[in-house]
Structure formats: C-alpha cells, structure tokens
Design a protein around this motif. Structure first.
Motif, short mmCIF file in Angstrom:
data_model
loop_
_atom_site.label_atom_id
_atom_site.label_comp_id
_atom_site.label_asym_id
_atom_site.label_seq_id
_atom_site.Cartn_x
_atom_site.Cartn_y
_atom_site.Cartn_z
N ASP A 204 0.86 -1.18 0.00
CA ASP A 204 0.00 0.00 0.00
C ASP A 204 0.90 1.23 0.00
O ASP A 204 1.88 1.29 0.76
CB ASP A 204 -0.87 0.02 1.26
N LEU A 206 1.14 5.18 0.82
CA LEU A 206 0.50 6.25 1.58
C LEU A 206 1.26 7.54 1.29
O LEU A 206 2.44 7.65 1.63
CB LEU A 206 0.53 5.92 3.08
N HIS A 232 -3.00 5.79 -1.71
CA HIS A 232 -3.86 6.58 -0.83
C HIS A 232 -3.17 7.91 -0.53
O HIS A 232 -2.04 7.93 -0.04
CB HIS A 232 -4.13 5.83 0.48
N LEU A 234 -3.19 10.83 1.87
CA LEU A 234 -3.73 10.95 3.22
C LEU A 234 -2.89 11.90 4.07
O LEU A 234 -1.68 12.02 3.88
CB LEU A 234 -3.73 9.57 3.92
N HIS A 242 -5.34 4.47 8.51
CA HIS A 242 -5.42 3.51 7.41
C HIS A 242 -4.55 2.29 7.69
O HIS A 242 -4.97 1.15 7.45
CB HIS A 242 -4.97 4.17 6.10
N SER A 246 -6.21 -1.36 7.57
CA SER A 246 -6.00 -2.06 6.31
C SER A 246 -5.54 -3.51 6.53
O SER A 246 -4.74 -3.79 7.43
CB SER A 246 -4.94 -1.33 5.48
#
Length: 323
Positions: A204, A206, A232, A234, A242, A246
C-alpha cells in the motif's frame, strides 16, 4: 531501514527520561510531540499526533505547563489557544521552511489583489499570517474547510502549493495558490514513487498531500497509470488510521520518516518502508531529550503571542478546530 528513528544512546536516554519524569511531575507539565519527532521523544510524550491534534490537546489540558516538541508555529498555536499557560519549546530555532515561505506583509498584498476572497492558511504559518486569515486548516481537515466556504467565493490558499493543487483538483473550487513548499515533502518526487512501486508492487502506498509527487500521482491515478487500489493520498493521521485498519501487511510511506515510529509501535506485525530514507526534517530533529530536560528544568524557552495579535489569530484557529 538503515536510518535510525532514535537519537540518544539507550543508557544516556534512560537517565534523561528519569530526570524528565521527575521534572514533569514537579512542574505539573504535559509533553506534546509531533509525529515527526525522534522515537524517544514520542515515547515519553503525553500526546503524540499532528499539529491539529496537538492544538486540541493543548486547549483541553488543565496542566499549567505545556512542553511542545515540534516546530515553532506549533508552540505559537498552543500559546494562542491557551494564553494562561506556560508554553515551552525545547529549541527556539526549530522553525519551518513552509511557514517561512510567506509573511504577513506578503499576505496583505495578495489579499489586496483579490478583494472579497476568503483566505485559508495552512496551520504551518506564523501567528501574524494566521491573524490575516479567515480560516486555518491542516492536511487532515483542509478539504472540509474548503467545502464549508460558499461556492461563489474565490479562495486564497497558502502557503503549500502541492496541498493547494490537491485541494483544487479534489473540490473543483476557484482556488488561488501561494507558491510555498515544505523542503522535506517537496523532495519527494515521482521517481521515488516509481522506484518503490517497482521494488514493492504489492505494498500500500500512503502519500501526504504536501509531497512534490502528489500532482503527478493524481494524474497517474486519473489516467490509470497507477492503480487506485493501494494508492492513498492521506494526512499523517489519516495514514496512521489507514495502516491500522488495512488488511495490507506492507506499506510505503511518503512523508517525514518520524511517523514510521508510531506506525510500527501500533502495528508490530506489519512492515513500514519509507519512500526514501533521506526524508527527514532537520527542524523537527532539533528537539532532543537533553533539550526537553533543560526546558522543563529552567522553564525555557517560553513562547508567547501578543494579546491583540493572538485574538485575531484565534478566530481562524478556532474555525479550524471546529471543523
């Protein structure tokens, strides 16, 4: 990662932490730390969070002494919201390149070019700039602030150009943007994202909206060059929430490396990788255990804001806290 999230050797740290605990009790003080501080500073703090959370905690706290482990505008914000308290910063030279990118005279001149516009200042600004603003915001509530303003109004957003660009794309609003930047986030470039994407395709990603890669990331998302799943944009606190929620087990984090400490503590079974190990704020890292001890022991360095100026700035800050 090879870069350390700690600063003080363990034996010396243990002695200083014991001294700080005794002084904190003696002074009836609380310690607030930003997410970008060294790990040992975060570990001893009563509150760790972003600048909005620090401001809210400072306002709620009944402690007569607040030690703000962050940069100068954060201590100023606490002093504005809590003028009756002693607000200390362990190193008065801990400034902010983003806050330094605009002053009150420049803002007044910009406002004169756009009569009737609504001024939204990122919280990374001086008290003088906040006093010339209609609203303050953080990366966490900036979009809510923008959407709360009547749609027929022109908005002057300052000082971060990357966050401003992100907000204009997200909201479609008529936003004029000041050309300022955080030296740390501006250094996060698209090539770093592409390199880590290739190395860790299942992670992921971020990405903080202040980053120099945010505009290109949004373009890549819109064109399909980047998959929306796993990418993402953020705020710092949004990243932390998150990561906890997640199901992903690996995260690449595009913001200042200090936040990795809190993420790892809260999620010990997950892996957090910096977008690049060089992404560290020299100003945040000026705060050390020794300086915290000295500040509490000697009640230095106190941050105050002139009452008339504070009253003007407080309106914009309170609107931020309310939203």
């Amino acid at each position: 990662m090879s870069v350390s999230l700690y600063h003080t050797p363990p034996e010396a740290a243990a002695v200083l932490i014991e001294e700080i605990a005794a002084l904190k009790a003696e002074r009836n003080a609380v310690i607030l730390a930003h997410n970008y501080e060294y790990g040992e500073i975060q570990d001893l703090a009563d509150y760790v969070g972003d600048s909005l959370g620090m401001a809210q905690y400072a306002a709620r706290s009944e402690a007569p002494v607040l030690v703000v482990c962050g940069v100068h505008f954060m201590a100023e914000t606490s002093a504005i919201l809590s003028p009756e308290k002693i607000v200390l910063i362990p190193d008065p030279e801990a400034g902010c390149s983003l806050a330094a990118s605009i002053n009150a005279d420049q803002l007044r001149a910009w406002k004169a070019e756009h009569p009737g516009a609504v001024v939204v200042s990122y919280v990374n600004t001086t008290a003088e700039v906040k006093a010339e603003s209609d609203y303050c915001c953080t990366s966490g509530n900036a979009e809510r602030v923008i959407r709360a303003i009547p749609e027929d109004k022109t908005i002057l957003f300052l000082p971060d150009m990357f966050l401003g660009s992100y907000l204009r794309q997200q909201t479609g609003r008529n936003i004029e943007i000041w050309a300022g930047e955080c030296h740390v986030h501006a250094a996060i470039r698209p090539a770093m994202v592409e390199r880590q994407r290739a190395a860790l395709p299942g992670a992921d990603f971020l990405i903080h909206p202040e980053c120099g890669c945010v505009s290109s990331t949004m373009h890549y998302l819109a064109t399909g060059a980047l998959k929306p799943e796993g990418t993402h944009i953020l705020s710092t606190e949004g990243m932390i929430r998150h990561a906890a929620a997640s199901p992903a087990q690996q995260f690449v984090v595009a913001t200042e490396i200090g936040v990795l400490h809190r993420m790892r503590k809260a999620n010990p079974t997950k892996e957090f990788v910096p977008i690049d190990e060089s992404i560290s704020c020299k100003y945040m890292k000026m705060i050390t255990l020794e300086k915290v001890r000295n500040s509490l022991r000697d009640l230095t360095h106190r941050v105050t804001v002139e009452p008339t100026l504070a009253a003007r700035a407080r309106t914009a800050i309170e609107r931020m806290v309310a939203l």
